[in-house]
Design a protein around this motif. Structure first.
Motif, short mmCIF file in Angstrom:
data_model
loop_
_atom_site.label_atom_id
_atom_site.label_comp_id
_atom_site.label_asym_id
_atom_site.label_seq_id
_atom_site.Cartn_x
_atom_site.Cartn_y
_atom_site.Cartn_z
N MET A 151 0.82 -1.21 0.00
CA MET A 151 0.00 0.00 0.00
C MET A 151 0.85 1.25 0.00
SD MET A 151 -3.28 -0.29 -0.26
CE MET A 151 -3.49 1.45 0.14
N LEU A 152 1.90 1.27 0.84
CA LEU A 152 2.72 2.47 0.91
C LEU A 152 3.48 2.70 -0.40
CD1 LEU A 152 3.77 4.85 2.50
CD2 LEU A 152 5.51 3.37 3.50
N ALA A 153 4.02 1.63 -0.97
CA ALA A 153 4.73 1.77 -2.25
C ALA A 153 3.79 2.30 -3.33
CB ALA A 153 5.31 0.42 -2.67
N THR A 154 2.55 1.80 -3.35
CA THR A 154 1.59 2.23 -4.36
C THR A 154 1.24 3.71 -4.21
OG1 THR A 154 0.64 0.00 -4.48
CG2 THR A 154 -0.72 1.81 -5.30
N VAL B 80 -0.39 7.65 7.37
CA VAL B 80 0.81 7.76 6.53
C VAL B 80 0.45 7.57 5.07
CG1 VAL B 80 3.08 6.77 6.03
CG2 VAL B 80 2.32 7.02 8.40
N PHE B 81 -0.45 6.60 4.80
CA PHE B 81 -0.91 6.39 3.42
C PHE B 81 -1.55 7.67 2.87
CE2 PHE B 81 -1.79 1.64 4.52
CZ PHE B 81 -0.43 1.38 4.49
N ALA B 82 -2.42 8.27 3.69
CA ALA B 82 -3.13 9.47 3.24
C ALA B 82 -2.16 10.61 2.97
CB ALA B 82 -4.16 9.89 4.29
N LEU B 83 -1.17 10.77 3.85
CA LEU B 83 -0.19 11.84 3.69
C LEU B 83 0.70 11.60 2.47
CD1 LEU B 83 0.53 14.46 5.12
CD2 LEU B 83 2.23 13.18 6.46
N SER B 84 0.94 10.31 2.16
CA SER B 84 1.81 9.97 1.03
C SER B 84 1.19 10.34 -0.31
CB SER B 84 2.13 8.47 1.05
OG SER B 84 2.90 8.14 2.19
N LYS B 85 -0.11 10.63 -0.33
CA LYS B 85 -0.73 11.11 -1.56
C LYS B 85 -0.32 12.54 -1.91
CE LYS B 85 -5.04 8.51 -0.74
NZ LYS B 85 -6.51 8.65 -0.58
N LYS B 86 0.24 13.25 -0.89
CA LYS B 86 0.50 14.68 -1.06
C LYS B 86 1.97 15.07 -0.92
CE LYS B 86 -4.03 15.57 1.01
NZ LYS B 86 -4.74 16.22 2.16
N VAL B 87 2.72 14.29 -0.10
CA VAL B 87 4.12 14.62 0.15
C VAL B 87 4.92 13.34 0.26
CG1 VAL B 87 3.62 16.80 1.33
CG2 VAL B 87 3.78 14.68 2.65
N ASN B 88 6.25 13.49 0.20
CA ASN B 88 7.14 12.35 0.42
C ASN B 88 7.35 12.17 1.92
OD1 ASN B 88 7.48 11.92 -2.35
ND2 ASN B 88 9.19 13.35 -2.44
#
Length: 393
Positions: free
Chosen positions: A19-22, A369-377
């Motif tokens: 999930m995180l990689a995606t 973390v997944f949600a934040l990863s949609k917007k930032v590294n």
């Protein structure tokens, strides 16, 4: 990238690392001509690290994968991969669909291994599936009324957390922890002493230095022939990875994990990357063992490396060092052993309420973390381990 056809990235597995990689790939490649497909047999995200809480009767939030992917542009395909043809760049799914890929991210993870001891697969429970874990919790509630006995086999972190969670939630039960080595043997003496005090406080019986040779319908048989009575047996000893990689011709180690180069790419097939428990990853100090602490950094690293290679940019080798061993001891206690890069214990540890707060901050649900990863590294690496992580060859 010069082709007018989109570069197709297929991710197999929607656990923590998949999930995180995606999510990170979707963000990092949003301005590139890229299409991403995530494949998983369930349409719900499973929080494997918190499965012992479900088994003890607690409720966790239900997360649909399609909701977690909302806004990313990722295609989600609910199915299980049954074959990979790395030469033809094809993945066959159990619903008959065949996907072609340009880059494959292999994130199928691991599961508890019940194949090595007779009776374990037939008579023991595992924490591999949230539905089974919930069913186990119902059985615990029924068993508590008759003050029955529960045996947890395996003295690793999962076994310790499961035994303490069950003992705290159901004090009427007799909970026995059976382990071949002392629980917390990887910790320093002071952290291990706190762990043992917590086990004593919760009334967890320990059978240490013994091997289970057979799981029976109402007990476990030890190597010396003794049978430990058990109304419910929970098996947490040992893990196995899916056979798919080895069966598909990818280079794997003896356990079936994908052998990787310093950039987590398959040593036999350059368009395949492996992350998390499915990957055999070597550092200078030795092989990384499967934990969320090491798995999430592999996920973010591969997302970044794939993106950089699509942009024809230089990549640097993956580096990781362990930082801590966080262990829950029920809901009101915990112990944190801080470690060197190779996971050996340092002098420092944290216990009690402070450890509970610390563990909740580093091991809570990854969904934010997944949600934040949609917007930032998002950075998920606590330590890169310094010189110890560098490969010598």
């Amino acid at each position: 990238m010069n082709s007018t056809e989109p570069h197709h990235i297929v991710v197999l597995g929607a656990g923590y690392t998949g999930m995180l990689a995606t999510e990170r790939l979707a963000y990092r490649t949003r301005r590139l001509n890229v299409r991403i497909t995530l494949v998983n047999p369930s349409d719900r995200f499973t929080e494997r690290l918190r499965m012992h809480q479900i088994a003890a009767g607690q409720s966790l939030a239900d997360h649909r994968i399609s909701d977690l992917l909302d806004g990313t542009g990722v295609d989600f395909h609910r199915a299980a991969a049954t074959a990979i043809d790395p030469a033809a760049h094809r993945v066959t799914l159990d619903d008959g669909v065949v996907l072609t890929y340009d880059t494959l991210v292999y994130a199928l993870g691991s599961a508890t291994d019940t194949s090595r001891v007779p009776g374990a697969a037939d008579h023991a429970w595992t924490l591999n599936d949230p539905r089974r874990a919930r069913h186990f919790s119902h059985r615990l509630t029924e068993l508590a009324r008759s003050r029955g006995a529960v045996t947890v086999v395996g003295g690793g972190l999962t076994g310790i957390e499961a035994a303490t969670e069950i003992a705290e939630s159901h004090p009427e039960l007799t909970v026995t922890l059976v382990a071949s080595a002392e629980p917390g043997s990887m910790m320093g003496a002071r952290a291990r002493a706190h762990l043992n005090r917590a086990l004593d406080r919760l009334g967890v019986v320990r059978r240490v230095g013994v091997q289970v040779t057979k799981v029976l319908p109402a007990g476990v048989r030890l190597a010396d022939g003794e049978v430990v009575p058990s109304d419910l047996t929970l098996w947490t000893a040992g893990v196995r990875v899916p056979a798919l990689a080895a069966e598909s011709g990818l280079a794997t180690d003896a356990q079936g994990s994908v052998r990787t180069d310093p950039t987590l790419r398959s040593v036999s097939h350059r368009d395949v990357y492996a992350i998390g428990d499915a990957a055999a990853v070597e550092m200078g100090w030795g092989r990384i063992h499967g934990t969320c602490q090491s798995g999430l950094p592999t996920a973010t690293y591969v997302a970044d490396v794939v993106t950089r290679r699509l942009r024809n940019k230089k990549v640097t080798p993956f580096r990781f060092g362990y930082f801590h061993q966080p262990v829950s001891l029920g809901r009101r206690d915990a112990v944190i052993q801080f470690t060197h890069a190779d996971d050996s214990p340092r002098r420092w540890y944290l216990a009690g309420r402070a450890a509970v707060l610390y563990k909740e901050s580093v091991s809570s649900s990854p969904v934010p973390v997944f949600a934040l990863s949609k917007k930032v590294n998002v950075s998920v690496t606590l330590s890169k381990g310094g010189r110890a992580t560098k490969r010598t060859a």
